[in-house]
Design a protein around this motif. Structure first.
Motif, short mmCIF file in Angstrom:
data_model
loop_
_atom_site.label_atom_id
_atom_site.label_comp_id
_atom_site.label_asym_id
_atom_site.label_seq_id
_atom_site.Cartn_x
_atom_site.Cartn_y
_atom_site.Cartn_z
N LYS A 1 2.39 3.86 -7.96
CA LYS A 1 1.06 3.29 -7.66
C LYS A 1 0.02 3.61 -8.74
CE LYS A 1 0.02 1.26 -4.40
NZ LYS A 1 0.05 -0.23 -4.26
N ASP B 1 0.86 -1.19 0.00
CA ASP B 1 0.00 0.00 0.00
C ASP B 1 0.89 1.23 0.00
OD1 ASP B 1 0.87 0.51 2.64
OD2 ASP B 1 -0.86 -0.52 3.53
N GLU B 2 0.29 2.41 -0.18
CA GLU B 2 1.10 3.65 -0.34
C GLU B 2 2.00 3.91 0.85
OE1 GLU B 2 -0.49 7.18 -1.89
OE2 GLU B 2 -1.56 6.22 -3.54
#
Length: 423
Positions: free
Chosen positions: A342, A278-279
């Motif tokens: 992303k 995830d970020e």
């Protein structure tokens, strides 16, 4: 050859045509298969990257749900020839099968030739003659099929018959014999042709960086496609390829089947290069990489994160000079890099030409065909099967499942009709 007669002539030796011929011959019908190529099943050689994705190990309902184009028309044929029935059919012909990711069914050998050989040997066992000829016209007498014409000019010959199944394929991959001949013949017999369009096709992009990364394959990335209003029309994890014109590869071909309104819609593609992180986690990794390699140029440091061909493109898009030292990176630059990792966006201008498509969307209008029998509503004794019909599905073995199901329906119906006429 002129003057020869068969009960049934099947035009096209692809998946649907061979299934139709086998089905009718098993019912005692005198069948002749006409194929313009030196060998039958040419397109089958290239399906599933040469491994032949025979069908999908799923229910008929799931197969229909994966058929966005006129799936309802296929309800009867798919209920009678289910994916399980297709697996059983090939197993009975001695082909061992296996199920892979996404319920895709392949021959255990990973060789499409095993599927083609099994069909060919069954045609041989049933004594179905295979003529290497190009059918130029289907002839009618009093509104009913009576013969086919083959060849050109002085070499033109004819075969009389009681019924014809057109299974000539679409307009994709013309090198395999799918040249759209069937559309012309169907039109001459009074049928409406829904304009053929490419489906399961590479995508063109105006972005020059695609060409700069030509040949780069990305694995285990997530591709998201959005329409004009930001609605997600496709999202999947897998593999894609950058090309001189844009993008190709399994993910892109699958996505294209969902991108059906290039005339009205503006599609945008976004690639998550690091879907496992995830970020927040990815940002922490970036901070760590920058700290541990403080004196490295960014062009060298990026090799730990993305493939070599992608480094100059990523840095240019993030507006970061390649020679910039890691310790000089600003928070804003790191944020831009994170955003690209992303959400690497690629503009799409449209699909590649239909000749490069795996599947053709469009074809013989299904309202003019009986969904139970695949019989023409315009000409008695005429039947359709496979990609020539205006039906198409997503990747995963569903398009071949349609070919087997419609081929069997047409073969059964033609054989039953011929038997009834002989009374």
């Amino acid at each position: 050859m002129s003057g020869a007669h068969y009960d049934l002539i099947v035009v096209g030796g692809g998946a649907a045509g061979m299934m139709a011929a086998i089905t009718a011959a098993r019912m005692g019908t005198e069948v002749c298969l006409v194929e313009r190529n030196p060998k039958v099943g040419r397109k089958l050689y290239i399906t599933g990257k040469g491994r032949c994705n025979v069908t999908n190990h799923c229910t008929p309902e799931e197969a229909l749900a994966a058929t966005p184009r006129n799936g309802r028309f296929l309800y009867s044929a798919m209920s009678r020839t289910t994916p399980a029935a297709v697996e059983e059919f090939f197993t009975s012909l001695g082909v061992e099968l296996k199920v892979e990711r996404g319920n895709r069914v392949f021959p255990k050998s990973d060789k499409s030739a095993d599927i083609i050989d099994a069909l060919f040997l069954e045609l041989k066992r049933l004594r179905v003659p295979i003529l290497q000829e190009r059918v130029s016209a289907v002839c009618l007498r009093d509104g009913a099929v009576c013969a086919v014409e083959m060849g050109e000019g002085k070499n033109r010959t004819g075969l009389s018959c009681k019924a014809v199944i057109l299974a000539t394929g679409g307009a994709s991959y013309p090198a395999t014999g799918s040249t759209g001949d069937g559309y012309r013949m169907a039109e001459e017999l009074g049928h409406t042709i829904v304009e053929p369009r490419p489906s399961l096709v590479p995508l063109e992009s105006p972005d020059p960086f695609c060409g700069e990364m030509q040949g780069l394959a990305l694995k285990n990335v997530v591709l998201t496609v959005r329409g004009r209003k930001g609605k997600i029309v496709y999202q999947e994890q897998g593999e894609l390829l950058f090309t001189h014109f844009g993008m190709s590869g399994p993910l892109v071909l699958s996505a294209s089947a969902h991108m059906r309104d290039f005339g009205k819609e503006q599609y945008a593609c976004s690639i998550d290069l690091k879907p496992a992180l995830d970020e927040q986690t990815l940002d922490a990794r970036l901070v760590r990489e920058l700290g541990e390699n403080a004196n490295k140029d960014m062009a060298n440091l990026m090799g730990a994160l993305v493939p070599r061909l992608m480094i100059p493109v990523l840095l240019a898009r993030a507006d970061i000079p390649g020679e910039k030292k890691a310790h000089d990176m600003t928070r804003g630059e790191r944020r831009r890099l994170l955003e690209l990792l992303k959400h690497f966006t690629v503009a799409v201008s449209g699909p590649r030409p239909i000749s490069e498509a795996i599947i053709t969307s469009g074809g013989v209008k299904v309202s003019e065909v009986d969904p139970k029998t695949m019989a023409s509503k315009k000409a008695a004794g005429l039947y359709f099967a496979g990609e020539l019909l205006d039906v198409d599905a997503y990747t995963g073995g569903f398009n071949l499942q349609i070919a087997w199901a419609t081929g069997r329906a047409a073969g059964e119906s033609a054989a039953e009709s011929i038997r009834a006429s002989e009374g």
